[in-house]
Design an enzyme around this catalytic site. Structure first.
Site, PDB file in Angstrom:
ATOM      1  CD  GLU A 141      -2.395  -9.414   3.289  1.00  0.00           C
ATOM      2  OE1 GLU A 141      -2.141  -9.113   2.106  1.00  0.00           O
ATOM      3  OE2 GLU A 141      -2.370  -8.603   4.223  1.00  0.00           O
ATOM      4  CB  SER A 174      -0.904   0.030   1.235  1.00  0.00           C
ATOM      5  OG  SER A 174      -1.636  -1.158   1.317  1.00  0.00           O
TER       6      SER A 174
HETATM    7  C1  LIG Z   1      -4.167  -3.212  10.442  1.00  0.00           C
HETATM    8  C2  LIG Z   1      -3.701  -3.041   9.017  1.00  0.00           C
HETATM    9  C3  LIG Z   1      -2.517  -3.615   8.603  1.00  0.00           C
HETATM   10  C4  LIG Z   1      -2.059  -3.431   7.294  1.00  0.00           C
HETATM   11  N1  LIG Z   1      -0.865  -3.973   6.914  1.00  0.00           N
HETATM   12  C5  LIG Z   1      -0.382  -3.745   5.673  1.00  0.00           C
HETATM   13  C6  LIG Z   1       0.904  -4.210   5.264  1.00  0.00           C
HETATM   14  O1  LIG Z   1       1.622  -4.847   6.036  1.00  0.00           O
HETATM   15  N2  LIG Z   1       1.367  -3.909   4.040  1.00  0.00           N
HETATM   16  C7  LIG Z   1       0.631  -3.195   3.154  1.00  0.00           C
HETATM   17  O2  LIG Z   1       1.085  -2.977   2.037  1.00  0.00           O
HETATM   18  N3  LIG Z   1      -0.600  -2.732   3.486  1.00  0.00           N
HETATM   19  C8  LIG Z   1      -1.118  -2.977   4.729  1.00  0.00           C
HETATM   20  N4  LIG Z   1      -2.352  -2.481   5.087  1.00  0.00           N
HETATM   21  C9  LIG Z   1      -3.051  -1.620   4.126  1.00  0.00           C
HETATM   22  C10 LIG Z   1      -4.323  -2.202   3.528  1.00  0.00           C
HETATM   23  O3  LIG Z   1      -4.065  -3.161   2.561  1.00  0.00           O
HETATM   24  C11 LIG Z   1      -5.109  -1.003   2.957  1.00  0.00           C
HETATM   25  O4  LIG Z   1      -5.492  -0.207   4.045  1.00  0.00           O
HETATM   26  C12 LIG Z   1      -6.316  -1.434   2.189  1.00  0.00           C
HETATM   27  O5  LIG Z   1      -5.977  -2.047   0.993  1.00  0.00           O
HETATM   28  C13 LIG Z   1      -7.258  -0.247   1.891  1.00  0.00           C
HETATM   29  O6  LIG Z   1      -6.602   0.828   1.329  1.00  0.00           O
HETATM   30  P1  LIG Z   1      -6.771   2.301   1.908  1.00  0.00           P
HETATM   31  O7  LIG Z   1      -6.453   2.252   3.350  1.00  0.00           O
HETATM   32  O8  LIG Z   1      -6.014   3.220   1.072  1.00  0.00           O
HETATM   33  O9  LIG Z   1      -8.312   2.608   1.818  1.00  0.00           O
HETATM   34  P2  LIG Z   1      -9.093   3.147   0.530  1.00  0.00           P
HETATM   35  O10 LIG Z   1      -8.757   2.318  -0.620  1.00  0.00           O
HETATM   36  O11 LIG Z   1      -8.912   4.604   0.429  1.00  0.00           O
HETATM   37  O12 LIG Z   1     -10.588   2.810   0.951  1.00  0.00           O
HETATM   38  C14 LIG Z   1     -11.429   3.667   1.691  1.00  0.00           C
HETATM   39  C15 LIG Z   1     -12.823   3.084   1.636  1.00  0.00           C
HETATM   40  O13 LIG Z   1     -13.291   3.108   0.296  1.00  0.00           O
HETATM   41  C16 LIG Z   1     -13.714   1.822  -0.084  1.00  0.00           C
HETATM   42  N5  LIG Z   1     -13.520   1.593  -1.509  1.00  0.00           N
HETATM   43  C17 LIG Z   1     -12.394   1.780  -2.229  1.00  0.00           C
HETATM   44  N6  LIG Z   1     -12.593   1.427  -3.511  1.00  0.00           N
HETATM   45  C18 LIG Z   1     -13.868   0.997  -3.602  1.00  0.00           C
HETATM   46  C19 LIG Z   1     -14.672   0.494  -4.672  1.00  0.00           C
HETATM   47  N7  LIG Z   1     -14.196   0.352  -5.893  1.00  0.00           N
HETATM   48  N8  LIG Z   1     -15.959   0.145  -4.392  1.00  0.00           N
HETATM   49  C20 LIG Z   1     -16.458   0.289  -3.134  1.00  0.00           C
HETATM   50  N9  LIG Z   1     -15.736   0.752  -2.106  1.00  0.00           N
HETATM   51  C21 LIG Z   1     -14.459   1.101  -2.338  1.00  0.00           C
HETATM   52  C22 LIG Z   1     -12.866   0.906   0.733  1.00  0.00           C
HETATM   53  O14 LIG Z   1     -13.430  -0.387   0.817  1.00  0.00           O
HETATM   54  C23 LIG Z   1     -12.862   1.621   2.061  1.00  0.00           C
HETATM   55  O15 LIG Z   1     -14.043   1.380   2.751  1.00  0.00           O
HETATM   56  C24 LIG Z   1      -2.825  -2.675   6.388  1.00  0.00           C
HETATM   57  C25 LIG Z   1      -4.030  -2.093   6.817  1.00  0.00           C
HETATM   58  C26 LIG Z   1      -4.481  -2.276   8.121  1.00  0.00           C
HETATM   59  C27 LIG Z   1      -5.785  -1.655   8.530  1.00  0.00           C
END
Ligand SMILES: Cc1cc2nc3c(=O)[nH]c(=O)nc-3n(C[C@H](O)[C@H](O)[C@H](O)COP(=O)(O)OP(=O)(O)OC[C@H]3O[C@@H](n4cnc5c(N)ncnc54)[C@H](O)[C@@H]3O)c2cc1C
Ligand SMILES: Cc1cc2nc3c(=O)[nH]c(=O)nc-3n(C[C@H](O)[C@H](O)[C@H](O)COP(=O)(O)OP(=O)(O)OC[C@H]3O[C@@H](n4cnc5c(N)ncnc54)[C@H](O)[C@@H]3O)c2cc1C
Lengths: 392, 379
Positions: free
Chosen positions: A249, A134
């Site tokens: 994962e 991410s």
């Molecule tokens: C505890 C924790 C540990 C993590 N560990 C890692 C790690 O080790 N390495 C790593 O790389 N990442 C990690 N992550 C990151 C995680 O993979 C991302 O947070 C996740 O993919 C969501 O991305 P974002 O946070 O940018 O949210 P966003 O993508 O901005 O999403 C925000 C909201 O919009 C919704 N949304 C987005 N697109 C759509 C769509 N097309 N249709 C409907 N809804 C949508 C999402 O579902 C969410 O509700 C971790 C996250 C957490 C919470």
């Protein structure tokens, strides 16, 4: 005695002799899970003893080939080992992103040199890995990631930023998605590369979670050198590997949905008491708990059914696409019920009277399960589009 | 009564919004939390609030209050919920002042209410004993002594217990666990020998205490009203308290929702704002509908207090149960729709989910009040 029965008898005897008594207790929380690494966090000295003994037999990763530090066990033997460990409540000796995520991807996509270099240290817990996927602007839309890797002959120079990198500040190495080409579609030009977190130019800034701990980080790369021999698969074809790894994962995360030993209903009965007929006194709560337990039962039956189908050679059915979504939603429901059932002590945050706030911190942490590894919404989109064939 | 606010009420709401945002909002809550502040609120800010007369809002004019009623107090509490204000408004005004007014003797009211209304003293209710709200299971005993009572037992979840000058302690003087007869309310000063007050750290980081009573002696004049007959007054106090907490949850849930909708309009993924995904749009729209229902039931319950409506018990449970449900959903959806950033301590949404669960729990949670609502509805 057939072979499998003999294997069971030997395994039972070995476990009885070698599993320390303290390792026959369930872990008390995230901090109590042994993850290994160059600077391991050891909650109990027996953790290292147990890990070492199991690693010697390759049983930290029972099904990996022996030449890569695994146990070389077949499916049936692995199942026996699992059953025998469960029989004495033995913990898993080592739990890491290397085992659950990178290992399977390397076994599938890595070359022989990479497997020999990286798998054994994962198996014995010597090297701890983190996941650099991410970025601030590439979360659900992971394929739009922008961390750049410039070709410098035998190595790349990497610049960019990752975020939410779990345990980046404690990990030794990172498996990282970088952009090696910007000219095609967003899914092309992504590469899957491995490098040492101790490399010059890597910095991490821990981010505190709502549960109070700081397991994830912002991770910055400023002219970091990564050798090409650590490029997994072909340059620019990392997306396929990235997705393959994600299926592993998600399997790990959906495992959180499995029902705990003591059911929520039993705890509720202890804390809230029964009415004259032995039913949980509050009928509203009773129904909510019953609905949860029913779904948990049906979910674990689904996991078993899909597993058995796969073993019978029918392939991984479409039902597996619901695991991550359903398992994490179930885990959140269970934690929410733990709070409702627990009452005042469950709201505790610090202090011995509240056991350090274990219940509330687990509850808060569980909210991340439906975000990490691809959000619930992303999972539902995948089901709708890929499984049901609904149009965009 | 029309379910709209008067001009005066709107002014009160707006001035509360302004002051709390400036002096007792999320930044102040964070500062107190990070400093490990014992009390969990600032006495200085409380004095400023007192100067505006807010602690006297529900106190009758005859006892030095504003006699403005609970609809007005509810508006202030809603603002306190929006800002997650760390103040003793709930413990000392919503619950403490109400307990004295509903349970106290004329002499007790005259002695305490003017100081409570002026914000000079804090009175907190000591009721809960086990993990859950179960007032009729009160076990703390008050045994009759030569010239009063001797108290033995313990209490938990005493709001702002460390700062309180007096406790309204619910004790059993007769009857068995589960019976509403035999409960007695006693006014106990904080420094009395045999009483220990211990800070407890809860997930929302406000000041909460556990009390232990070992042979605490109080005089006969400590009894509020009649010994053994606290139930009707306690019951009304709890109804009022739950409506007030529902107001707080309304503010809190509304604010969590606003933060979420703002984020849906701002965060971009897949080349467009995430608020353009219908999967999120519908959930936001549903929450909006729920919050509108929530606002109505809270206002109706607040007005029922001031109108002495005999349906108050049912409306109080309705308001509390509905707001528990809506606040839980709004805070859960808030984190989920924020994605990773919603899991960080730096971002405010997490503070909302923490406060929500504590308020939901106090004086009976969703399960308790939905069940009570059904019983009071006759099924
Ligand atoms: C505890 C924790 C540990 C993590 N560990 C890692 C790690 O080790 N390495 C790593 O790389 N990442 C990690 N992550 C990151 C995680 O993979 C991302 O947070 C996740 O993919 C969501 O991305 P974002 O946070 O940018 O949210 P966003 O993508 O901005 O999403 C925000 C909201 O919009 C919704 N949304 C987005 N697109 C759509 C769509 N097309 N249709 C409907 N809804 C949508 C999402 O579902 C969410 O509700 C971790 C996250 C957490 C919470
Ligand atoms: C942690 C994680 C785990 C994942 N696991 C898997 C997995 O196991 N298997 C798998 O197949 N995928 C997986 N993905 C990828 C996930 O499926 C995709 O993010 C999602 O399905 C969208 O696919 P995509 O990246 O191809 O985006 P796209 O298909 O390009 O688009 C996704 C959405 O954005 C909209 N959109 C895209 N571009 C535009 C535009 N220019 N203008 C307007 N709207 C646009 C589309 O209509 C669609 O709704 C995972 C993603 C994450 C973050």
């Amino acid at each position: 005695m057939n072979n499998l029965e003999q294997f069971r008898a030997e395994t039972r005897a070995w476990l009885e002799e070698n599993c320390p008594l303290s390792m026959r207790e369930p872990v008390s929380g995230f901090e109590d899970i042994y993850t290994g690494g160059r600077h391991p966090e050891v909650a109990h000295p027996d953790q290292q003893v147990w890990c070492e003994r199991m690693a010697q037999r390759g049983w930290t990763v029972p099904q990996w080939p022996r030449e890569y530090g695994g146990g070389g066990l077949g499916k049936e033997e692995a199942k026996v080992l699992q059953q025998e460990m469960a029989r004495i409540n033995a913990r898993r000796p080592l739990d890491s992103f290397g085992i659950s995520m990178l290992g399977p991807a390397l076994l599938h996509f890595g070359n022989e040199e990479q497997k020999l270099e990286h798998l054994p240290p994962i198996a014995c817990g010597e090297i701890r890995w983190c996941q650099g996927y991410s970025e601030p602007n590439a979360g659900s839309d992971l394929a739009s990631l922008q961390t750049r890797a410039e070709d410098q002959g035998d190595h790349y120079i990497i610049n960019g930023q990752k975020v939410w990198t779990s345990y980046a500040d404690k990990a030794d190495w990172i498996f990282c998605l970088v952009r090696t080409d910007n000219s095609g579609s967003k899914h092309e030009g992504i590469s899957f590369i491995l490098f040492d977190m101790a490399s010059p130019g890597v910095t991490t800034r821990p981010i505190r979670l709502i549960s109070g701990s700081s397991p994830f980080c912002e991770t910055f790369f400023d002219n970091v050198k990564a050798y090409k021999r650590n490029l997994v698969g072909e340059e620019g074809k990392g997306w396929t590997i990235a997705k393959y790894l994600l299926t592993h994962e998600r399997e790990m995360i959906s495992g959180f949905g499995a029902a705990p030993k003591k059911s929520v209903g039993e705890s509720a009965l202890e804390i809230l008491g029964a009415d004259a007929s032995g039913r949980l006194a509050n009928g509203i709560l009773r129904q909510t708990i019953a609905q949860y337990q029913l779904d948990a039962l049906a979910f674990s039956a689904t996991m078993s059914r899909v597993g058995d189908e796969a073993k019978a050679g029918q392939g991984l059915g479409a039902a597996s696409s619901i695991f991550k979504y359903y398992g994490t939603e179930l885990n959140k429901r269970r934690n929410e019920l733990n709070m409702a059932v627990g009452g005042e002590p469950a709201l505790g945050w610090e202090g011995d009277v509240y056991d350090g706030g274990g219940t509330s911190r687990d509850w808060l942490r569980s909210k991340g399960n439906s975000i990490e590894g691809g959000t619930t919404e992303v999972q539902l989109n995948i089901i709708a589009k890929r499984v049901l064939g609904l149009p965009d | 009564m029309a379910l709209i606010l008067t001009e005066e009420e709107v002014m009160l709401r707006d001035s509360a919004a302004g002051l709390l945002a400036e002096k007792a909002g999320v930044p102040q809550l964070r500062a107190l939390r990070d400093a490990g502040d014992e009390l969990g609120f600032s006495r200085e800010v409380w004095r400023e609030i007192a100067e505006l007369g807010w602690p006297g809002i529900p106190v009758p004019e005859a006892y030095g209050g504003l006699g403005y009623g609970y609809t007005g107090l509810g508006l202030v509490l809603e603002q306190a919920g929006r800002q997650l204000s760390p103040t003793p408004l709930q413990s000392a005004v919503l619950v403490g002042a109400t307990a004295i007014n509903e349970l106290g003797t004329e002499a007790q009211k005259q002695a305490l209410l003017p100081a409570v209304a002026a914000g000079e003293i804090l009175v907190s209710l000591a009721l809960q004993e086990g993990p859950h709200h179960a007032p009729e299971h009160t076990a703390l005993v008050a045994t009759a002594a030569a010239d009063g009572f001797t108290l033995n037992g313990s209490k938990c979840l005493v709001l702002d217990g460390l700062a309180a000058d007096h406790f309204v302690v619910i004790a059993r003087t007769a009857g068995a666990a589960g019976e509403t007869e035999g409960l007695t309310a006693l006014l106990v000063p904080a420094g009395v020998p045999g009483l220990t007050v211990e800070r407890r750290s809860l997930v929302d980081s406000r000041g909460v205490a556990a009390l232990r009573f070992i042979n605490v002696a109080v005089g006969a004049d400590a009894v509020m009203g009649e010994a053994g007959a606290a139930w009707p007054g306690l019951s009304r106090t709890l109804d009022i308290a739950n409506v007030g907490l529902a107001s707080e949850l309304l503010g809190l849930a509304t604010r969590a929702f606003e933060l979420t909708v703002a984020y849906l309009k701002e965060r971009k993924q897949f080349g467009k704002v995430i608020g353009s995904f219908q999967g999120l749009q519908h959930r936001a729209a549903e929450l909006f509908a729920e919050l509108e229902l929530a606002r109505s039931i809270v206002l109706q319950a607040l007005q029922a207090i001031d109108a002495n409506d005999p349906d108050l018990p049912k409306l109080a449970s309705a308001a509390k149960a509905k707001l528990c449900e809506v606040a839980q959903r709004a805070t859960n959806e808030g984190i989920q729709m924020h994605g990773g950033i919603g899991m960080t301590d730096e971002y405010d949404i997490g503070l909302y989910i923490k406060r929500a669960r504590v308020v939901q729990h106090c004086f009976g949670d969703y399960n308790y009040h939905l069940d009570r609502f059904a019983r009071l509805s006759g099924f």
